[in-house]
Design a protein around this motif. Structure first.
Motif, PDB file in Angstrom:
ATOM      1  N   VAL A 131       1.954  -4.408   5.964  1.00  0.00           N
ATOM      2  CA  VAL A 131       2.452  -4.247   4.604  1.00  0.00           C
ATOM      3  C   VAL A 131       3.948  -3.939   4.616  1.00  0.00           C
ATOM      4  CG1 VAL A 131       2.388  -2.662   2.643  1.00  0.00           C
ATOM      5  CG2 VAL A 131       0.276  -3.614   3.535  1.00  0.00           C
ATOM      6  N   ARG A 132       4.343  -3.109   5.558  1.00  0.00           N
ATOM      7  CA  ARG A 132       5.752  -2.731   5.656  1.00  0.00           C
ATOM      8  C   ARG A 132       6.415  -3.276   6.908  1.00  0.00           C
ATOM      9  NH1 ARG A 132       7.633   0.791   2.100  1.00  0.00           N
ATOM     10  NH2 ARG A 132       9.262   1.692   3.374  1.00  0.00           N
ATOM     11  N   MET A 165       1.757  -0.941  -5.074  1.00  0.00           N
ATOM     12  CA  MET A 165       1.199  -1.944  -4.177  1.00  0.00           C
ATOM     13  C   MET A 165       1.384  -1.641  -2.693  1.00  0.00           C
ATOM     14  SD  MET A 165      -0.790  -3.654  -5.577  1.00  0.00           S
ATOM     15  CE  MET A 165      -1.405  -4.148  -3.997  1.00  0.00           C
ATOM     16  N   ASP A 166       2.214  -0.655  -2.372  1.00  0.00           N
ATOM     17  CA  ASP A 166       2.325  -0.413  -0.934  1.00  0.00           C
ATOM     18  C   ASP A 166       1.245   0.537  -0.439  1.00  0.00           C
ATOM     19  OD1 ASP A 166       3.219   1.933  -1.962  1.00  0.00           O
ATOM     20  OD2 ASP A 166       5.277   1.731  -1.260  1.00  0.00           O
ATOM     21  N   ARG A 167       0.545   1.193  -1.378  1.00  0.00           N
ATOM     22  CA  ARG A 167      -0.597   2.025  -1.031  1.00  0.00           C
ATOM     23  C   ARG A 167      -0.266   3.048   0.052  1.00  0.00           C
ATOM     24  NH1 ARG A 167      -3.757   2.759  -4.163  1.00  0.00           N
ATOM     25  NH2 ARG A 167      -5.699   2.818  -3.026  1.00  0.00           N
ATOM     26  N   ASP A 197      -0.496  -2.070   8.849  1.00  0.00           N
ATOM     27  CA  ASP A 197       0.897  -1.821   9.153  1.00  0.00           C
ATOM     28  C   ASP A 197       1.777  -2.991   8.688  1.00  0.00           C
ATOM     29  OD1 ASP A 197       2.919  -0.294  10.282  1.00  0.00           O
ATOM     30  OD2 ASP A 197       2.922  -1.535  12.087  1.00  0.00           O
ATOM     31  N   GLU A 251      -3.145   8.673  -2.072  1.00  0.00           N
ATOM     32  CA  GLU A 251      -2.320   7.488  -1.857  1.00  0.00           C
ATOM     33  C   GLU A 251      -1.634   7.098  -3.149  1.00  0.00           C
ATOM     34  OE1 GLU A 251      -4.843   4.384  -0.640  1.00  0.00           O
ATOM     35  OE2 GLU A 251      -4.968   5.041   1.437  1.00  0.00           O
ATOM     36  N   LYS A 256       8.328   8.815   9.386  1.00  0.00           N
ATOM     37  CA  LYS A 256       8.762   7.740  10.283  1.00  0.00           C
ATOM     38  C   LYS A 256      10.278   7.588  10.275  1.00  0.00           C
ATOM     39  CE  LYS A 256       4.549   5.008  10.147  1.00  0.00           C
ATOM     40  NZ  LYS A 256       3.874   4.316   9.065  1.00  0.00           N
ATOM     41  N   ASN A 298       5.732  -4.353  -1.069  1.00  0.00           N
ATOM     42  CA  ASN A 298       4.701  -4.771  -0.142  1.00  0.00           C
ATOM     43  C   ASN A 298       5.061  -6.159   0.380  1.00  0.00           C
ATOM     44  OD1 ASN A 298       2.292  -5.850   0.915  1.00  0.00           O
ATOM     45  ND2 ASN A 298       1.093  -4.494  -0.383  1.00  0.00           N
ATOM     46  N   LYS A 355      -4.233  -1.328   4.029  1.00  0.00           N
ATOM     47  CA  LYS A 355      -3.762  -0.188   4.816  1.00  0.00           C
ATOM     48  C   LYS A 355      -3.103  -0.639   6.111  1.00  0.00           C
ATOM     49  CE  LYS A 355      -6.759   3.367   2.968  1.00  0.00           C
ATOM     50  NZ  LYS A 355      -7.177   2.524   1.844  1.00  0.00           N
TER      51      LYS A 355
END
Lengths: 550, 333
Positions: free
Chosen positions: A198-199, B85-87, A196, B81, B98, A58, A194
């Protein structure tokens, strides 16, 4: 088609693949001279490829709990303040700050004209937004605690941010790092977990994320508008290679420029002409220490003499030499040598088995039945050292301790347990006699959570139940004043007490041992490592390797 | 036939339900929680904060209630989910829409295992047959020794040796990952070749280790078949040996192997932790292993459920394969 012909086809295919294709292979330098270029001026361009064991989870710092995430996010975000190379605090996004006389109010004056990578200006509103987000109970962050100490936060104007604390809190200043700097204009009113970002984060640091292929690589590109100037190196690439032996081979082939070496790789496997010509090795104390902790509730270890005896029976130098191949320093307390809180003049326990036996005898431990193991009240002295599985350095350390204690008549069993089980079933429930573990040391000297007697509940960090009223007081004092000399005094005294009482045997501070390709210049090792000035690293034009793919 | 299939499918439902129920409870029996990564050994984490986190993820409810919630979602094919931590949605992690197809974890693992399986079968079947027809000759002994060497050799050790030889000393092959750093700048042909080169070592190691079992199966079932009366009859009729072996004996000898292949269908998506770690392949093995280590309940359950489903499908396929290969089963005698 017959069986035979398909086998033949496979063989032919394999042979075809083994023929060296005409691809542009990086030519590794034959001699040191190849990397000594006359044109040694800083230049823009090239890329650094770092080999990493795991990928981030994250990229929003306040949501991340793993070091991989923080390492990458560290190039994308900045904080209000940061540590200088001598561990003093200097400004980052804050140009300056004032602390009120009573130590309750900190006012940050922010830099003007800093922009997020999407072009929007960074203001005090972003800091406020980040602060509100981290204290929001819906935000699953592990770093809330420091911010919950804030009584009031105010935006005075676009470039001034003020926080007021309930009590003076020395670690407060350095809590204002990249954890709480978020782009308000992109996140306001959204569920941050949630988002975007985060990535695909938008930051204002020296680099920005260009591409992330899960489990394979992350490519960062330099932020040309970075407020401290465009970084010289155009791309910073993290290549995920989960196995360290493989990573080392990849380093040899030139596909990776930098990685952290294991002690054996550092001392033995890179000690040849090839590595001396093509790479530079660095070595500095890591901010962590390994220790043997005794459960203070255990009747045998309640006796200070027993703990001191253990200390005399263990040869720290031997552990550093054998386990770390000399790449570390024997530890004397919970601080890294040569940092400001470190007290060099505490009681030392040089290797002295006779003294250990003597102390144990005073405490009533003697070999009465002649079986070679000390006993007391008819019970032999034997205990278990518990450590987590999968950490060879710790297992080897435990083995050396086992053999040393055996020599003075103490029988030791070693047990390794998977991490989650280790923490939940043994540490939290205090079901252990002695534990071999390591602590990472924060750059602030405050260690309230590890030593204060109020922190002995389940899931808290004083799991050995250490209780000393004087240490409690000193810990309070140390975090309630901003005056360095005062703090120093408190922490020096704490180290004296810990050295005398031996709740832990402080074993060693390991060295961090990164290796970096020799074409990369301007790396200056300091107490805080080498990566602090990464945006200023460069590769002279003639030595550049990786060109941008347009 | 259709009736039979429908019946088999209906039977799968309670089996799957049972598998997921047991898995769910066993996972929750393991010490630790998904929130540990955030809260463990962390001075900044108060008990209240920890409880809030657990509430946030419904970890404070009884396991049976959590299972009910999970089941409700699963009926809609929603795996939920990830707890990490990236959920991210679990399906995203397994099958990241993607990313291009070639970069999706499930696809990577599936393709690698499929290729390995094909290579293994293509080599193991001929070896097995020829070992059986040349029983106890020097050739038989050599092949037996070789395949068992592959079986006994630790794959990580063999992998490292080969990497040293082909990657470092000879500089012929890449040793980690699935594509080179310069991949994006290559031509289409170059890209294909680049990927193939990255596959050589992993495929070799996987195949070498997997040869033993299949080739021994093939050998022993062939030996059994050639002793049967009808083979003796075929030989007595004066048919050439090749025809006897390949026309008559071979098909029947394949039967046990069909079962074996059917059972290895779930293995196609399993991936292997050690193997993937050594070669730096981002497949399902790594994902699952990390999921277990961090107690990522939803991810573990998703992979287990998919695996269970595929095992059942694999069994079904093996049975259908039998029908085609063995007329005795088709007519229900």
């Amino acid at each position: 088609m017959g069986m035979a012909s398909s086998s033949t086809l496979i063989v032919i295919l394999i042979l075809m693949l083994l023929t060296p294709a005409c691809k542009q292979k990086v030519k590794l330098p034959e001699t040191a001279a190849d990397l000594q270029t006359a044109d040694d001026k800083p230049a823009y361009g090239d890329a650094i490829i770092e080999g990493v064991i795991g990928e981030p989870s994250n990229l929003i710092p306040m949501l991340a709990s793993d070091s991989a995430s923080h390492n990458v996010a560290g190039l994308i975000f900045n904080g209000l303040v940061k540590y200088d190379t001598d561990l003093s605090v200097i400004g980052d996004l804050a140009e300056s700050w004032d602390i009120s006389k009573d130590g309750l109010i900190i006012t940050f004056h922010l830099r003007k004209g800093v922009k997020w990578t999407d072009g929007v200006e960074f203001t005090a509103g972003d800091v406020m937004f980040g602060y509100k987000t981290i204290i929001d109970e819906k935000t699953p962050s592990a770093y809330k605690e420091d911010f919950l100490q804030v009584k009031k936060a105010e935006v005075l104007d676009n470039y001034t941010f003020r926080v007021t604390y309930e009590k003076p809190f020395a670690p407060a200043l350095t809590s204002w790092t990249s954890l709480v700097i978020l782009p308000k204009h992109l996140l306001e009113g959204k569920d941050i977990t949630k988002s975007d970002l985060v990535r695909n984060p938008v930051g204002l640091g020296p680099y920005k994320l260009a591409k992330w292929v899960s489990g394979q690589e992350l490519i960062l590109e330099s932020n040309r508008d970075y407020f401290e100037g465009r970084p010289y190196i155009d791309r910073y690439i993290y290549k995920v290679i989960p196995d360290s032996a493989t990573m080392f081979l990849v380093l040899k082939t030139g596909e990776v420029d930098t990685m952290g070496l294991t002690p054996i790789q550092y001392t033995k496997q890179t000690d040849n002409a090839f590595f001396k010509n093509s790479f530079r090795k660095y070595r500095y104390p890591a901010f962590s220490y390994t220790h043997l902790a005794f459960n203070q509730k255990h009747p045998w270890f309640r006796d200070k003499r027993v703990r001191q005896a253990m200390s005399y029976a263990i040869d720290k130098n031997e552990i550093v030499d054998v386990v770390l191949f000399g790449l570390g320093t024997p530890a004397t307390g919970p601080y890294v040598p040569n940092t400001w809180p470190y007290n060099p003049n505490v009681r030392k326990y040089d290797f002295n088995p006779e003294k250990a036996i003597e102390l144990l005898k005073e405490a009533g431990w003697q070999d009465r039945d002649g079986d070679g193991i000390l006993d007391k009240d008819g019970r032999p002295f034997s205990f278990t050292i518990l450590t987590n599985a999968g950490n060879n350095l710790r297992k080897n350390t435990a083995t050396i301790i086992q053999s040393r204690l055996e020599k003075i008549g103490v029988k030791v069993e070693i047990r390794t347990v998977e991490w989650s089980t280790f923490v939940n079933q043994f540490i939290d429930k205090k079901r252990f006699e002695a534990v071999l573990l390591g602590w990472s040391i924060g750059l602030d000297a405050d260690q309230y959570d590890i030593w204060h007697s109020s922190k002995t509940k389940e899931k808290e960090l004083n799991f050995i139940s250490y209780n000393n009223p004087e240490v409690d007081q000193l810990l309070e004092k140390g975090r309630r004043t901003f005056a360095l000399e005062e703090r120093k005094k408190a922490y020096f005294r704490i180290q004296e007490i810990l050295a005398d009482e031996v709740p832990y045997i402080f074993l060693y501070v390991p060295d961090a041992t990164p290796i970096v390709h020799a074409r990369i210049k301007n790396i200056k090792p300091t107490a805080i490592g080498i990566s602090y000035n990464m945006p200023k690293w460069y590769v002279p034009k003639p030595l550049q390797r990786h060109t941008m793919v347009q | 036939m259709l009736k039979y299939l429908a019946k088999r499918f209906l039977e799968m439902i309670p089996t799957l339900f049972g598998i997921t129920l047991i898995s769910f409870f066993i996972i929750h029996l393991a010490p630790g929680k998904p929130t540990d990564a955030l809260s463990e050994m962390n001075p900044k984490m108060t008990p209240e904060a920890r409880e809030r986190l657990e509430k946030l993820y419904n970890l404070d409810k009884p396991v049976i209630v959590q299972y009910g919630m999970w089941l409700k979602r699963i009926v809609k094919l929603d795996f939920g989910e990830s707890f990490s931590m990236d959920r991210r949605p679990v399906m995203q992690k397994i099958w990241d829409t993607k990313q291009p197809l070639l970069e999706r974890r499930l696809f990577i693992t599936f393709m690698l295992n499929l290729i390995a399986m094909i290579i293994i079968l293509a080599i193991a079947i001929p070896i097995g047959i020829s070992s059986a027809t040349h029983q106890n000759t020097l050739y038989d002994k050599i092949t037996t020794t070789t395949v068992f060497l592959g079986f006994a050799m630790p794959s990580f050790w063999l992998a490292l040796l080969l990497m040293m030889l082909f990657g470092v000393y000879l500089d012929w092959l890449p040793i980690s990952g699935l594509k080179s750093m310069s991949y994006d700048s290559l031509s289409v042909g170059g890209k294909v070749l680049d990927r193939l080169k990255h596959l050589v070592l992993p495929m070799f190691v996987a195949a070498f280790g997997g040869l033993a079992a299949d080739s021994r199966y093939m050998r022993s079932s062939m030996l059994e078949v050639v002793r049967q009366d009808y083979v003796t009859v075929a030989r007595a009729k004066g048919l050439p040996e090749k025809t006897v072996i390949y026309r008559h004996a071979f098909r029947n000898a394949l039967l046990p192997l069909i079962t074996l292949v059917g059972l290895s269908v779930p293995g196609l998506i399993g991936g292997s932790v050690i193997f993937e770690n050594i070669f730096g392949i981002p497949g399902m093995g790594q994902l699952f292993f990390n999921g277990v280590m961090t107690r990522d309940y939803s991810l573990i359950m998703a992979i287990l459920t998919i695996g269970a489903f595929l095992t059942l499908i694999g069994n079904l396929l093996a049975d259908i394969g039998y029908m085609f290969a063995d007329p005795r089963i088709r007519t229900g005698r």
